[in-house]
Motif scaffolding. Structure first.
Motif, PDB file in Angstrom:
ATOM      1  N   LYS A 252       0.600  -0.999   0.113  1.00 31.55           N
ATOM      2  CA  LYS A 252       0.245   0.244   0.521  1.00 31.55           C
ATOM      3  C   LYS A 252       1.257   1.521   0.257  1.00 31.55           C
ATOM      4  O   LYS A 252       0.836   2.066  -0.937  1.00 31.55           O
ATOM      5  CB  LYS A 252      -0.885   0.429   1.037  1.00 31.55           C
ATOM      6  CG  LYS A 252      -2.159   1.115   1.448  1.00 31.55           C
ATOM      7  CD  LYS A 252      -3.017   1.113   2.679  1.00 31.55           C
ATOM      8  CE  LYS A 252      -4.028   2.327   2.496  1.00 31.55           C
ATOM      9  NZ  LYS A 252      -5.081   1.753   3.799  1.00 31.55           N
ATOM     10  N   ALA A 253       1.620   1.323   0.495  1.00 32.14           N
ATOM     11  CA  ALA A 253       2.822   2.458   1.017  1.00 32.14           C
ATOM     12  C   ALA A 253       3.901   2.833  -0.352  1.00 32.14           C
ATOM     13  O   ALA A 253       3.871   3.985  -1.015  1.00 32.14           O
ATOM     14  CB  ALA A 253       3.705   2.005   2.196  1.00 32.14           C
TER      15      ALA A 253
ATOM     16  N   ALA B  82       1.778   6.897  -6.966  1.00 33.04           N
ATOM     17  CA  ALA B  82       0.890   7.258  -7.736  1.00 33.04           C
ATOM     18  C   ALA B  82       0.978   9.359  -7.775  1.00 33.04           C
ATOM     19  O   ALA B  82       0.042   9.868  -7.786  1.00 33.04           O
ATOM     20  CB  ALA B  82      -0.645   6.915  -7.244  1.00 33.04           C
ATOM     21  N   VAL B  83       2.186   9.249  -6.664  1.00 35.67           N
ATOM     22  CA  VAL B  83       2.271  11.031  -6.326  1.00 35.67           C
ATOM     23  C   VAL B  83       3.433  11.329  -7.426  1.00 35.67           C
ATOM     24  O   VAL B  83       4.537  10.256  -7.492  1.00 35.67           O
ATOM     25  CB  VAL B  83       2.826  10.759  -5.195  1.00 35.67           C
ATOM     26  CG1 VAL B  83       3.266  12.488  -5.175  1.00 35.67           C
ATOM     27  CG2 VAL B  83       1.089  10.718  -4.763  1.00 35.67           C
TER      28      VAL B  83
ATOM     29  N   ASP C 165      -0.353  13.610   3.520  1.00 27.83           N
ATOM     30  CA  ASP C 165      -1.809  12.824   3.739  1.00 27.83           C
ATOM     31  C   ASP C 165      -1.667  12.341   2.456  1.00 27.83           C
ATOM     32  O   ASP C 165      -2.466  11.105   1.922  1.00 27.83           O
ATOM     33  CB  ASP C 165      -3.675  13.955   3.570  1.00 27.83           C
ATOM     34  CG  ASP C 165      -3.698  14.101   4.689  1.00 27.83           C
ATOM     35  OD1 ASP C 165      -3.512  13.967   6.110  1.00 27.83           O
ATOM     36  OD2 ASP C 165      -4.533  15.190   4.798  1.00 27.83           O
ATOM     37  N   ARG C 166      -0.925  13.550   1.032  1.00 29.23           N
ATOM     38  CA  ARG C 166      -0.530  12.201  -0.349  1.00 29.23           C
ATOM     39  C   ARG C 166       0.308  11.360   0.200  1.00 29.23           C
ATOM     40  O   ARG C 166      -0.164  10.523  -0.712  1.00 29.23           O
ATOM     41  CB  ARG C 166       0.067  13.483  -1.334  1.00 29.23           C
ATOM     42  CG  ARG C 166       1.392  14.051  -1.032  1.00 29.23           C
ATOM     43  CD  ARG C 166       1.467  14.875  -2.409  1.00 29.23           C
ATOM     44  NE  ARG C 166       2.274  15.520  -2.306  1.00 29.23           N
ATOM     45  CZ  ARG C 166       2.949  15.214  -2.731  1.00 29.23           C
ATOM     46  NH1 ARG C 166       2.684  16.313  -4.073  1.00 29.23           N
ATOM     47  NH2 ARG C 166       4.913  16.028  -2.557  1.00 29.23           N
ATOM     48  N   ILE C 167       0.972  11.190   0.994  1.00 31.65           N
ATOM     49  CA  ILE C 167       1.105   9.414   0.886  1.00 31.65           C
ATOM     50  C   ILE C 167       1.015   8.968   2.905  1.00 31.65           C
ATOM     51  O   ILE C 167       1.952   8.222   3.108  1.00 31.65           O
ATOM     52  CB  ILE C 167       3.481  10.161   0.962  1.00 31.65           C
ATOM     53  CG1 ILE C 167       3.458  10.816   2.268  1.00 31.65           C
ATOM     54  CG2 ILE C 167       3.094  10.893  -0.233  1.00 31.65           C
ATOM     55  CD1 ILE C 167       5.514  10.694   1.834  1.00 31.65           C
TER      56      ILE C 167
ATOM     57  N   ALA D 121      -0.203   6.434   3.753  1.00 27.98           N
ATOM     58  CA  ALA D 121      -0.227   4.687   4.180  1.00 27.98           C
ATOM     59  C   ALA D 121       1.417   4.790   4.292  1.00 27.98           C
ATOM     60  O   ALA D 121       1.609   3.893   4.920  1.00 27.98           O
ATOM     61  CB  ALA D 121      -0.396   4.382   3.298  1.00 27.98           C
TER      62      ALA D 121
ATOM     63  N   GLN E 186       1.125   3.535  -3.256  1.00 23.78           N
ATOM     64  CA  GLN E 186       0.852   5.052  -3.014  1.00 23.78           C
ATOM     65  C   GLN E 186       1.869   6.393  -3.153  1.00 23.78           C
ATOM     66  O   GLN E 186       1.733   7.508  -4.030  1.00 23.78           O
ATOM     67  CB  GLN E 186       0.456   6.120  -1.791  1.00 23.78           C
ATOM     68  CG  GLN E 186      -0.003   7.216  -1.124  1.00 23.78           C
ATOM     69  CD  GLN E 186      -1.510   7.037   0.643  1.00 23.78           C
ATOM     70  OE1 GLN E 186      -0.337   6.622   1.444  1.00 23.78           O
ATOM     71  NE2 GLN E 186      -2.339   8.054   0.102  1.00 23.78           N
TER      72      GLN E 186
ATOM     73  N   PRO F  89       6.675  12.549  -4.483  1.00 22.29           N
ATOM     74  CA  PRO F  89       6.309  12.476  -3.711  1.00 22.29           C
ATOM     75  C   PRO F  89       7.127  13.172  -2.230  1.00 22.29           C
ATOM     76  O   PRO F  89       5.495  13.867  -1.015  1.00 22.29           O
ATOM     77  CB  PRO F  89       6.094  11.470  -2.559  1.00 22.29           C
ATOM     78  CG  PRO F  89       6.967  10.421  -3.623  1.00 22.29           C
ATOM     79  CD  PRO F  89       6.576  10.932  -4.636  1.00 22.29           C
TER      80      PRO F  89
END
Length: 134
Positions: free
Chosen positions: A65-66, A72-73, A124-126, A128, A69, A76
């Motif tokens: 999950k980490a 996805a950015v 919040d954007r990372i 996880a 995430q 980050p």
């Protein structure tokens, strides 16, 4: 002969003037991060994990999950733009985290906190990666 050498020198100079961009994350390079989180600020206890991506691993509680995430950015560890009037957003906490190591081939040393609405997006954007329920 001098004209030939001069022409060669000009070509070498022009070849070196290409439109290179600053080195950013390389999706094919390795990720090896150390994540330390202080859920109650520096005065409280800390949690530390190793996080590796591609393949996901380390002793992080949820590396898949980490890593997803992080991927996805676009960047980050770049600080996002401030939210207008962010100081007025309620919900600040003492949460603090540091991330060090290598992210997709680029050295990283970043700090994150949730002390005001100005920095919530940064955390919040990372979130996880920090595994604190956000």
């Amino acid at each position: 002969m001098t004209k030939a050498l001069a022409a060669l020198a000009v070509l070498v100079l022009l070849a070196g003037c290409g439109g290179s961009k600053p080195a950013g994350p390389n999706p094919d390079a390795a990720t090896h991060l150390t994540v330390t989180v202080w859920p109650e600020g520096k005065l409280g206890d800390s949690l530390t994990w190793r996080l590796e991506c591609d393949p996901a691993g380390g002793d992080h509680p949820d590396p898949e999950k980490a890593c997803a995430q992080l991927a996805a950015v676009p960047d980050p560890f770049d600080f996002p733009e401030r939210t207008p009037r962010c100081d007025e957003i309620p919900g600040a906490t003492d949460d603090l985290a540091t991330v060090t190591g290598t992210y997709r081939g680029r050295k990283v040393r970043a700090e994150f906190d949730r002390k005001s609405g100005c920095v919530f997006d940064h955390w919040d954007r990372i979130g996880a990666v920090f595994q604190t329920g956000f």
